[in-house]
Design an enzyme around this catalytic site. Structure first.
Site, mmCIF file in Angstrom:
data_model
loop_
_atom_site.group_PDB
_atom_site.id
_atom_site.type_symbol
_atom_site.label_atom_id
_atom_site.label_comp_id
_atom_site.label_asym_id
_atom_site.label_seq_id
_atom_site.Cartn_x
_atom_site.Cartn_y
_atom_site.Cartn_z
ATOM 1 N N PRO A 173 0.819 -1.213 0.000
ATOM 2 C CA PRO A 173 0.000 0.000 0.000
ATOM 3 C C PRO A 173 0.853 1.263 0.000
ATOM 4 C CG PRO A 173 0.038 -1.014 2.181
ATOM 5 C CD PRO A 173 0.718 -1.975 1.261
ATOM 6 N N GLU A 201 6.749 2.084 -11.576
ATOM 7 C CA GLU A 201 5.453 1.908 -12.251
ATOM 8 C C GLU A 201 5.390 2.773 -13.510
ATOM 9 O OE1 GLU A 201 3.367 -0.217 -12.977
ATOM 10 O OE2 GLU A 201 2.288 -0.416 -11.096
ATOM 11 N N GLY A 230 2.721 4.493 1.107
ATOM 12 C CA GLY A 230 3.340 4.809 2.387
ATOM 13 C C GLY A 230 4.047 3.651 3.039
#
Length: 588
Positions: free
Chosen positions: A381, A510, A383
Site C-alpha cells: 500500500p 510503475e 506509504g
C-alpha cells in the site's frame, strides 16, 4: 557546519564585515584592477580638492583686477582630469563587481548542485534560486556603485578637513560638530535596515516560489477554477512585499532628510560666520569661497556615507542568506574508497532502517536480497516504503540503521558518481528538461554520443517512429517539462535515455501506470528491451504488471511481510491474495 535556512530564520547571527571580505577573497577578486580603480578614484578626489583652492585664488585675482589665463587653463585641465579618472575608475570597478559576483554565483551554483536531496526536501526551489540570482546582485551593487564612492569620499573628507583647518581652524571646528550628530543618526537606523532587509529577501523568495509553482502548474489552476484563489494568494504576498518596501522607504525618508538638514544648517552657520570673518579681514573673499566649496566637498560624501551604510546593511543581510547555503554540508563521499565495479552482483539490504523525520519511521529493520540480472518487484500500500527503497539505492539518503551491500562491498564504499552511473531510472511521470528530443536522450552523458547511438536507443525504446514523424525530428523542442509531448512519448524518451546510459541496475517506478492501453503496450515493449540482462527493481501498484517477476517483495508499514513469486504469494500471503482478488476481478 550544517545549517538549515528555515531553522535560522528569525535568529540569524549578524554577518560580520570580516566574513563578507572572506567571501570576496574566496571569489578571487581581481586585486590589481581594484587597486587601480581605487587609485584613479583617489586621483579624482585629490583633483576635486585642488579645484576649490584654485577657484579661491581666481576670485581673489578678480578682486585685484588681474585675470590669469594660465590659472583658468589649469582649472580646465583639472576638470578634465577629474572626469577621466572618475570614468575609468567606475568602469574598472564595474569589471571587478561583475567578475566577482559572477564567480560567487558559480560557486553558489556548484554548491547548490552538490547539496543533498534532504536540503531540497526542506527548502523551496524558488528561495534557493533567489539567493543565487538576487542576493548576489546586492553584492555587485555595493562593489560597483558604492565601494569606490566610499573610498574616494573618505579621502575627500579627510583631505578637505585638513585644508579647512589650514584655511580657518575655528570654522572647521564648527563643521566637526556635525560628525557625531551624523553618526548618532546613522547607527540606530542601520540596525533597523538590516532587519527589514532580511525580512524583505525572505518575502521576495516566498513570492518567487508562489509564482514558480502557479505558473508551472497553470493547467491545474485553470482546470480547478483556482484563478481567484491564486490571485488572492499572489496579492497577499505582493502586499507583504509592498509593506516591507514602505518600511525601507520610511527609514530612508527619515535618514536622508535628517542628514540633509544637518548639512544645510551647517552651511548656513558657516556662511554667516564666514561673512563675519571676511568683514573683519581675517579671511579673504576667495578663501571663503574655497571654504564653502570644500564644505560642499564634505557634504556630498556625508550624504553618500548614509547611502553606503544603508546598502552595506542590505548586503550584510544578503550575505547572511548566501552564507547559510555555503555552509550547508554538501553531498559527500566520506567513506568512498573505490569506484563502483562494472558487471552484476546481488544487492542486499541488511536490517535497514530509515526515517525522514525523527520519530516517523518509514523502514524498520528491512532485510532482503535483489538477485543480479533478475526482476524484483516491490508491492504494498501507499506509504509502505517502496519509493524510499529506491531513494536509498540511489543514495539520495543514508540509512539511519543497517547497511546496503553490492556483492561483497557496502555501496557507501563507492564514489557517488561511479555508483549512480550504474543506475537507470524511469519514473511514472518521467520528467524531461527544456530543450530538444536529442538533448533529452543524451542528458547526463559527458562523453560524445554519435547519431547512430541515439537512433539505436530510440529504436529500442520504440520512440523512433513518432520522432521521425515530427517535422523537426530529433530537433523538436519538448517544451517545459516535456509538455509538448504525450505521456507515452515522454516515457519512451526517458527509456531511450536510460538505454543510452547502459546501466547495470534498472529502477522502474510503475512506468506504465498513467498511460492509456495503446501507449502502455508500446512502452512495455520498450521496457522489455531495457530490462534484458539487467538487475531490475520495479515498484508496482498494479499486480498485473509484475506477475511474471522473478521475485515479489511485499512491504507493509515499513516491514517486509512476504516474498516469493506470484504463485507462492497467492498460496501463502493473505494481504497479497486480497489485493489480487480486488485488482483482477475489476480488470486491473
Amino acid at each position: 557546519m550544517e545549517q538549515t535556512v528555515e531553522e535560522e530564520k528569525g535568529k540569524v547571527t549578524k554577518t560580520t564585515i570580516r566574513y563578507f571580505i572572506q567571501l570576496l577573497r574566496s571569489a578571487g577578486i581581481p586585486k590589481l584592477v581594484l587597486f587601480l580603480a581605487i587609485l584613479l578614484s583617489m586621483v579624482g578626489a585629490v583633483t576635486g580638492l585642488v579645484v576649490p583652492l584654485i577657484t579661491g585664488q581666481l576670485i581673489d585675482n578678480f578682486a585685484a583686477d588681474s585675470f590669469n589665463v594660465r590659472t583658468v587653463g589649469f582649472l580646465a585641465i583639472l576638470f578634465l582630469l577629474e572626469a577621466v579618472a572618475s570614468g575609468l575608475s567606475y568602469y574598472m570597478l564595474a569589471f571587478v563587481g561583475n567578475q566577482t559576483v559572477n564567480k560567487i554565483r558559480k560557486r553558489l551554483w556548484s554548491k547548490v548542485l552538490a547539496l543533498p536531496v534532504p536540503f531540497f526536501d526542506k527548502h523551496r526551489s524558488a528561495d534557493t534560486m533567489s539567493r543565487v540570482a538576487n542576493d548576489t546582485n546586492e553584492v555587485k551593487t555595493l562593489i560597483t556603485d558604492h565601494l569606490i564612492a566610499f573610498c574616494s569620499n573618505l579621502l575627500t573628507v579627510i583631505g578637505a578637513v585638513a585644508i579647512l583647518f589650514y584655511l580657518d581652524w575655528r570654522m572647521t571646528l564648527i563643521i566637526l560638530i556635525a560628525v557625531p550628530v551624523g553618526f548618532g543618526i546613522l547607527m540606530p537606523i542601520g540596525g533597523k535596515m538590516y532587519k527589514i532587509s532580511i525580512s524583505m529577501y525572505g518575502q521576495l523568495a516566498q513570492l518567487s516560489a508562489m509564482l514558480t509553482q502557479v505558473i508551472g502548474e497553470i493547467r491545474l489552476v485553470k482546470a480547478s477554477n483556482a484563478e481567484r484563489k491564486e490571485e488572492k494568494s499572489g496579492y497577499d504576498d505582493m502586499d507583504s512585499l509592498y509593506r516591507f518596501g514602505m518600511k525601507e522607504a520610511k527609514i530612508n525618508s527619515v535618514l536622508i532628510p535628517l542628514m540633509s538638514m544637518v548639512m544645510v544648517v551647517l552651511l548656513v552657520v558657516i556662511i554667516g560666520y564666514g561673512g563675519v570673518r571676511v568683514s573683519s579681514g581675517a579671511l579673504s573673499a576667495g578663501e571663503l569661497v574655497s571654504f564653502i566649496l570644500l564644505l560642499f566637498q564634505i557634504m556630498f560624501p556625508f550624504s553618500q556615507f548614509a547611502t553606503f551604510y544603508s546598502q552595506l546593511q542590505k548586503v550584510m543581510a544578503a550575505t547572511e542568506r548566501l552564507r547559510l547555503i555555503l555552509e550547508f554540508k554538501p553531498e559527500t563521499d566520506d567513506r568512498a574508497i573505490r569506484l563502483a565495479p562494472q558487471g552484476h552482483r546481488n544487492i542486499e539490504f541488511k536490517k535497514v532502517g530509515f526515517a525522514y523525520h525523527e520519530g516517523e519511521t518509514i523502514l524498520s529493520d528491512v532485510s532482503f536480497a535483489i538477485p543480479a540480472k533478475k526482476v524484483t518487484a516491490l508491492v504494498g500500500p501507499s506509504g509502505s516504503g517502496k519509493t524510499t527503497v529506491f531513494s536509498l539505492i540511489e543514495r539520495f539518503y543514508t540509512p539511519s540503521g543497517g547497511e546496503i551491500w553490492f556483492g561483497s562491498d557496502e555501496i557507501r564504499d563507492y564514489t557517488l558518481d561511479s555508483w549512480r552511473r550504474k543506475l537507470g531510472y524511469v519514473s511514472q511521470d518521467s520528467p524531461l528538461m527544456t530543450g530538444t528530443i536529442r538533448d533529452n536522450i543524451v542528458y547526463g552523458r559527458e562523453e560524445p554520443v554519435s547519431e547512430e547511438e541515439i537512433a539505436e536507443a530510440a529504436r529500442l525504446a520504440y520512440a523512433e517512429g513518432f520522432i521521425e514523424a515530427l517535422p523537426r525530428g530529433y530537433d523538436t523542442e519538448v517544451g517545459e517539462r516535456g509538455i509538448q509531448l504525450s505521456g507515452g512519448q515522454r516515457q519512451r524518451i526517458a527509456i531511450a535515455r536510460a538505454l543510452l546510459r547502459k546501466p547495470d541496475i534498472l529502477l522502474l517506478d510503475e512506468a506504465t501506470a498513467s498511460l492509456d492501453s495503446d501507449s502502455e503496450h508500446e512502452v512495455q515493449k520498450a521496457l522489455n528491451n531495457l530490462m534484458v540482462e539487467r538487475t531490475t527493481v520495479v515498484i508496482a501498484h498494479r499486480l498485473s504488471t509484475v506477475v511474471e517477476a522473478d521475485q515479489i517483495i511485499v512491504l507493509e508499514k515499513g516491514h517486509i511481510t512476504g516474498s516469493g513469486t506470484h504463485e507462492e504469494l497467492i498460496e501463502s500471503h493473505p494481504s497479497y491474495v486480497e489485493w489480487a482478488k480486488k485488482q483482477f476481478q475489476t480488470g486491473e
